[in-house]
Design a protein around this motif. Structure first.
Motif, PDB file in Angstrom:
ATOM      1  N   GLN A 585      -0.393   1.214  -0.327  1.00 23.34           N
ATOM      2  CA  GLN A 585      -1.283   2.222  -0.581  1.00 23.34           C
ATOM      3  C   GLN A 585      -1.478   2.526  -2.071  1.00 23.34           C
ATOM      4  N   ALA A 586      -0.886   1.413  -2.700  1.00 20.26           N
ATOM      5  CA  ALA A 586      -0.872   1.425  -4.446  1.00 20.26           C
ATOM      6  C   ALA A 586      -1.637   0.275  -4.592  1.00 20.26           C
ATOM      7  N   SER A 587      -2.666   0.415  -5.281  1.00 17.06           N
ATOM      8  CA  SER A 587      -3.420  -0.918  -5.732  1.00 17.06           C
ATOM      9  C   SER A 587      -4.145  -0.644  -7.000  1.00 17.06           C
ATOM     10  N   THR A 588      -4.422  -1.648  -7.556  1.00 17.44           N
ATOM     11  CA  THR A 588      -5.092  -1.946  -8.608  1.00 17.44           C
ATOM     12  C   THR A 588      -6.763  -2.494  -8.621  1.00 17.44           C
ATOM     13  N   VAL A 589      -7.598  -2.095  -9.238  1.00 15.83           N
ATOM     14  CA  VAL A 589      -8.882  -2.736  -8.908  1.00 15.83           C
ATOM     15  C   VAL A 589      -9.527  -2.831 -10.523  1.00 15.83           C
ATOM     16  N   ALA A 590     -10.019  -3.866 -10.550  1.00 17.19           N
ATOM     17  CA  ALA A 590     -10.470  -4.405 -11.897  1.00 17.19           C
ATOM     18  C   ALA A 590     -12.114  -3.963 -12.521  1.00 17.19           C
ATOM     19  N   ASP A 591     -12.977  -3.789 -11.415  1.00 16.95           N
ATOM     20  CA  ASP A 591     -14.248  -3.549 -11.806  1.00 16.95           C
ATOM     21  C   ASP A 591     -14.757  -2.282 -10.767  1.00 16.95           C
ATOM     22  N   ARG A 592     -16.103  -2.014 -11.092  1.00 22.29           N
ATOM     23  CA  ARG A 592     -16.889  -1.117 -10.484  1.00 22.29           C
ATOM     24  C   ARG A 592     -16.929  -1.583  -8.846  1.00 22.29           C
ATOM     25  N   ASP A 593     -17.257  -2.759  -8.617  1.00 22.09           N
ATOM     26  CA  ASP A 593     -17.487  -3.258  -7.082  1.00 22.09           C
ATOM     27  C   ASP A 593     -16.104  -3.163  -6.487  1.00 22.09           C
ATOM     28  N   ALA A 594     -15.019  -3.559  -7.162  1.00 23.77           N
ATOM     29  CA  ALA A 594     -13.848  -3.450  -6.563  1.00 23.77           C
ATOM     30  C   ALA A 594     -13.096  -2.141  -6.318  1.00 23.77           C
ATOM     31  N   LEU A 595     -13.592  -1.066  -7.225  1.00 21.95           N
ATOM     32  CA  LEU A 595     -13.300   0.208  -6.951  1.00 21.95           C
ATOM     33  C   LEU A 595     -13.981   0.795  -5.716  1.00 21.95           C
ATOM     34  N   ILE A 596     -15.397   0.498  -5.764  1.00 21.65           N
ATOM     35  CA  ILE A 596     -16.135   0.782  -4.538  1.00 21.65           C
ATOM     36  C   ILE A 596     -15.599   0.269  -3.367  1.00 21.65           C
ATOM     37  N   ALA A 597     -15.241  -1.082  -3.176  1.00 15.75           N
ATOM     38  CA  ALA A 597     -14.659  -1.611  -2.163  1.00 15.75           C
ATOM     39  C   ALA A 597     -13.323  -0.941  -1.725  1.00 15.75           C
ATOM     40  N   ARG A 598     -12.532  -0.559  -2.628  1.00 15.70           N
ATOM     41  CA  ARG A 598     -11.178   0.048  -2.384  1.00 15.70           C
ATOM     42  C   ARG A 598     -11.364   1.356  -1.710  1.00 15.70           C
ATOM     43  N   PHE A 599     -12.462   2.198  -2.217  1.00 15.92           N
ATOM     44  CA  PHE A 599     -12.396   3.526  -1.566  1.00 15.92           C
ATOM     45  C   PHE A 599     -13.062   3.454  -0.213  1.00 15.92           C
ATOM     46  N   ARG A 600     -13.939   2.426   0.026  1.00 15.83           N
ATOM     47  CA  ARG A 600     -14.303   1.841   1.701  1.00 15.83           C
ATOM     48  C   ARG A 600     -13.279   1.600   2.339  1.00 15.83           C
ATOM     49  N   GLN A 601     -12.536   0.919   1.822  1.00 19.06           N
ATOM     50  CA  GLN A 601     -11.380   0.365   2.551  1.00 19.06           C
ATOM     51  C   GLN A 601     -10.484   1.506   2.912  1.00 19.06           C
ATOM     52  N   ILE A 602     -10.025   2.161   2.127  1.00 21.63           N
ATOM     53  CA  ILE A 602      -9.335   3.375   2.335  1.00 21.63           C
ATOM     54  C   ILE A 602     -10.036   4.290   3.443  1.00 21.63           C
ATOM     55  N   GLY A 603     -11.272   4.372   3.513  1.00 30.77           N
ATOM     56  CA  GLY A 603     -11.846   5.106   4.392  1.00 30.77           C
ATOM     57  C   GLY A 603     -11.800   4.850   5.804  1.00 30.77           C
ATOM     58  N   SER A 604     -11.726   3.140   6.067  1.00 30.95           N
ATOM     59  CA  SER A 604     -11.774   2.326   7.162  1.00 30.95           C
ATOM     60  C   SER A 604     -10.308   2.569   7.748  1.00 30.95           C
ATOM     61  N   GLN A 605      -9.353   2.739   6.883  1.00 26.49           N
ATOM     62  CA  GLN A 605      -8.023   3.030   7.291  1.00 26.49           C
ATOM     63  C   GLN A 605      -7.237   4.192   7.355  1.00 26.49           C
ATOM     64  N   ILE A 606      -8.161   5.237   7.001  1.00 30.27           N
ATOM     65  CA  ILE A 606      -7.517   6.549   6.910  1.00 30.27           C
ATOM     66  C   ILE A 606      -7.105   7.261   8.267  1.00 30.27           C
ATOM     67  N   GLY A 607      -7.690   6.723   9.308  1.00 25.71           N
ATOM     68  CA  GLY A 607      -7.342   7.059  10.800  1.00 25.71           C
ATOM     69  C   GLY A 607      -6.084   6.074  11.027  1.00 25.71           C
ATOM     70  N   ALA A 608      -5.458   6.646  12.432  1.00 23.03           N
ATOM     71  CA  ALA A 608      -4.570   5.738  12.933  1.00 23.03           C
ATOM     72  C   ALA A 608      -5.225   4.821  13.919  1.00 23.03           C
ATOM     73  N   LEU A 609      -5.067   3.449  13.511  1.00 23.25           N
ATOM     74  CA  LEU A 609      -5.634   2.392  14.272  1.00 23.25           C
ATOM     75  C   LEU A 609      -4.806   2.557  15.717  1.00 23.25           C
ATOM     76  N   ARG A 610      -5.898   2.320  16.719  1.00 25.30           N
ATOM     77  CA  ARG A 610      -5.140   2.373  18.079  1.00 25.30           C
ATOM     78  C   ARG A 610      -5.850   1.409  19.096  1.00 25.30           C
ATOM     79  N   LEU A 611      -5.373   0.784  20.016  1.00 28.92           N
ATOM     80  CA  LEU A 611      -6.013   0.190  21.222  1.00 28.92           C
ATOM     81  C   LEU A 611      -6.703   1.188  22.086  1.00 28.92           C
ATOM     82  N   THR A 612      -7.911   0.929  22.298  1.00 30.95           N
ATOM     83  CA  THR A 612      -8.396   2.030  23.414  1.00 30.95           C
ATOM     84  C   THR A 612      -8.661   1.244  24.754  1.00 30.95           C
ATOM     85  N   GLN A 613      -8.458   0.003  24.968  1.00 33.29           N
ATOM     86  CA  GLN A 613      -8.552  -0.480  26.144  1.00 33.29           C
ATOM     87  C   GLN A 613      -7.448  -1.762  26.187  1.00 33.29           C
TER      88      GLN A 613
END
Length: 613
Positions: A585-613
């Protein structure tokens, strides 16, 4: 001719009867007959066991693939990144041709919002059962993975210091789109877009996803937030480093008495030139403001026969009366100001010049001077940025993580009950570090408490972010923790809502290292004068702020908040890495696209992943 013995029917019947009565040799026939079903039974057991093991492993591989695919899923879309990642995980855990299975390709879909579904179909050849017409067995598995979102509170702690006006290479740029602050705006919106489907789902189920935002530089703008809870949490009387006008220059009125003509005076002088020198004279006695007397002498006559010199004598008397005092000079010093109206957002008059006079010799701060007759004034009002409440200057790099009891700024849940524990409104208009120099100061956009946002509102807010000021990571994290706490004056992030738990997250983004200054006006005053952090050991200023940052990060984790740290165009220092909840959860990003991608990635991981079936 006899060819052989012919058996009669009766004889054949007797043979068959004897064979029927004789059980010897029947076992072989029975065993031979039983081998067929026995072989089928054993073969099916072997082949089915192999198929069971293969299917179990294939199911595990499917589960891993679904989790991996959901982890990288963005915008609630099954794109090539999701399918490639899921397929890679599937093939890693269940390689093609394992157990001699036929080639397979997973079918990856999104059956519902936020869920990745995978179907895998293959066949495994049999060994023994093929003798009975069963050449292969089907292996079919399916799995689903989703993010287990519950009530979610996200606090964005955003560095908006002056360097955010630069490009990612640290160069000044007048092109707004190339500034790091522009990339930050887009990244926050990308996070919002990533989580918007989840927000809608939660709200449909009477749950919630909320954001709070703390822009920080050398201070934070939280005045109206505190005031909305209780204005008494803000101090009504504050000592500021300011300049004081000293009115110690006396002004006198003077009264001239009528000129008096006194009797002529004479003196014996040896010659005329000496008579003239003696006769023409002016003598003043006394100095203002004492009464002064001026005696004026003029030549009258000289008698050469006897050397007598005569002069006329006139006297002028001036009496001085003290009327008032005028401005003498400024001195820089701490002075107490009345902030009872200023903290409420009302305008307060302060002096802009030193005209006018006062009846007694005294000194005035700029608020007091505004009441002096003849002095020009201006209206001053609060911008919302604060000076922190009292702390201690004994925290050093070896202090550990235990927060001293009287370091009230670091105790995020302490509710004010005295002037030492109250926050103070910053007052840049009256702050001076010398008699002629005001310190530089920066006030970020007002912070926001946890709330549900529309995209329009979020867009409008991030567009208002402006860069300026120095980097004080500790003040940013202090208020990030304070606003996501379940206690203190806000207590916004309750442990449960509508019967479901609340997940807390702090996303801390910075583009620089800790960079306090002894001369700027910050949340801790002007350090060279106030010495609230260093106690006068200014060479240790950065190290002491860094230790305070470590302390508050540790305190934030005790609030059950998961902390994400992003370095934008800068390597993370040790204290920034340690602040994150874990290394991933500690990361370095080098440019605009990487910053946007990191924020998106955090959004995709911010819940608890679970199997539903």
């Amino acid at each position: 001719m006899i060819f052989g013995k012919i058996r009669r029917p009766a004889e054949r019947k007797g043979l068959l009867a004897r064979l029927a009565r004789d059980a010897r040799g029947n076992t072989l026939a029975i065993v031979a007959a039983a081998m067929i079903p026995l072989t089928a039974m054993i073969g099916s057991g072997i082949d089915m066991s192999r198929a069971y093991m293969a299917k179990t492993r294939l199911q595990s591989a499917c589960d891993a693939a679904a989790l991996a695919g959901r982890r990288v899923m963005q915008d609630d879309t099954v794109d090539s990144n999701v399918t490639d990642t899921a397929t890679r995980f599937l093939n890693f855990n269940f390689p093609q041709n394992l157990y001699q299975t036929t080639a397979f390709s997973p079918n990856i879909t999104k059956p519902e919002s936020g869920t990745v579904h995978i179907d895998v179909r293959t066949r495994m050849p049999t060994t023994i059962m093929r003798m009975f017409g069963f050449s292969s067995l089907p292996l079919n598995v399916s799995c689903d993975a989703s993010l287990n979102f519950v009530n979610t509170d996200i606090m964005l702690v955003l560095d908006v210091t002056g360097s955010m006006a630069q490009d990612v290479n640290g160069h000044s740029t007048s092109v707004a789109a190339n500034q790091k602050i522009s990339a930050l705006r887009d990244a926050v919106l990308a996070l919002y877009d990533e989580l918007k489907p989840i927000q809608d789902q939660l709200e449909a189920n009477h749950l919630r996803l909320r954001y709070g935002i703390v822009p920080y530089s050398s201070t934070v703008n939280v005045g109206s937030l505190i005031r909305s809870v209780d204005s008494s949490y803000l101090a009504s009387s504050v000592s500021y480093q300011t300049r004081v006008a000293n009115y110690t220059n006396p002004n006198y009125s003077q009264t001239d008495s009528p000129e008096q003509t006194l009797a002529d005076e004479s003196s014996n002088q040896s010659r005329s030139s000496r008579c003239t020198s003696w006769a023409n004279d002016t003598v003043t006695t006394g100095t203002p403001p004492a009464t002064t007397t001026t005696d004026t002498y003029t030549y009258a006559s000289y008698n050469s026969s006897n050397g007598t010199c005569v002069r006329h004598h006139k006297r002028h008397t001036t009496t001085y009366t003290l009327e008032n005092y005028g401005f003498q000079n400024y001195t820089q010093q701490a002075s107490t100001y009345d902030t009872s109206q200023y903290k409420l957002g009302n305008t307060v008059r302060i002096a802009t010049n030193t005209n006018g006079h006062v009846p007694t010799s005294q000194s005035f701060n700029l608020q007091q001077l505004a009441s002096v007759s003849g002095v020009s004034t201006t209206n001053s009002s609060w911008n919302g940025c604060i000076e922190e409440r009292s702390t201690v200057s004994t925290i050093t790099s070896s202090s550990g993580f235990n927060i001293p009891t009287d370091a009230y700024d670091l105790n995020v849940n302490f509710i004010p009950n005295s002037d030492a524990t109250r926050w103070r409104p910053m007052w840049p208009d009256i702050e001076y570090r010398t008699t002629t120099s005001q310190p530089s100061t920066a006030c970020p956009v007002e912070a926001k408490r946890l709330q549900a946002w529309t995209r329009t509102a979020m867009q409008s807010y991030v567009n208002s972010l402006q860069p300026g000021g120095n980097t004080y990571h500790d003040i940013g994290m202090i208020w990030g923790a304070r606003l996501i706490s379940n206690g203190g004056i806000f207590a916004d992030s309750t442990d449960s809502y509508n019967g479901m738990p609340v997940s807390r997250h702090i996303i801390f983004m910075t583009d620089g290292i800790m960079e306090p200054s002894t001369s700027v006006y910050s949340a801790y005053g002007v350090e060279s004068l106030d010495k609230r952090i260093t106690g006068g050991t200014t060479s240790q200023q950065t190290a002491r702020h860094t230790q305070r940052f470590r302390m508050i990060c540790n305190a934030a984790k005790t609030l059950n908040a998961s902390i994400w740290v992003i370095g934008f165009g800068v390597s993370l220092s040790d204290e920034l890495k340690e602040c994150a909840s874990n290394a991933s959860q500690a990361s370095t990003v080098a440019d605009r696209d990487a910053l946007i991608a990191r924020f998106r990635q955090i959004g995709s991981q911010i819940g608890a992943l679970r199997l539903t079936q």
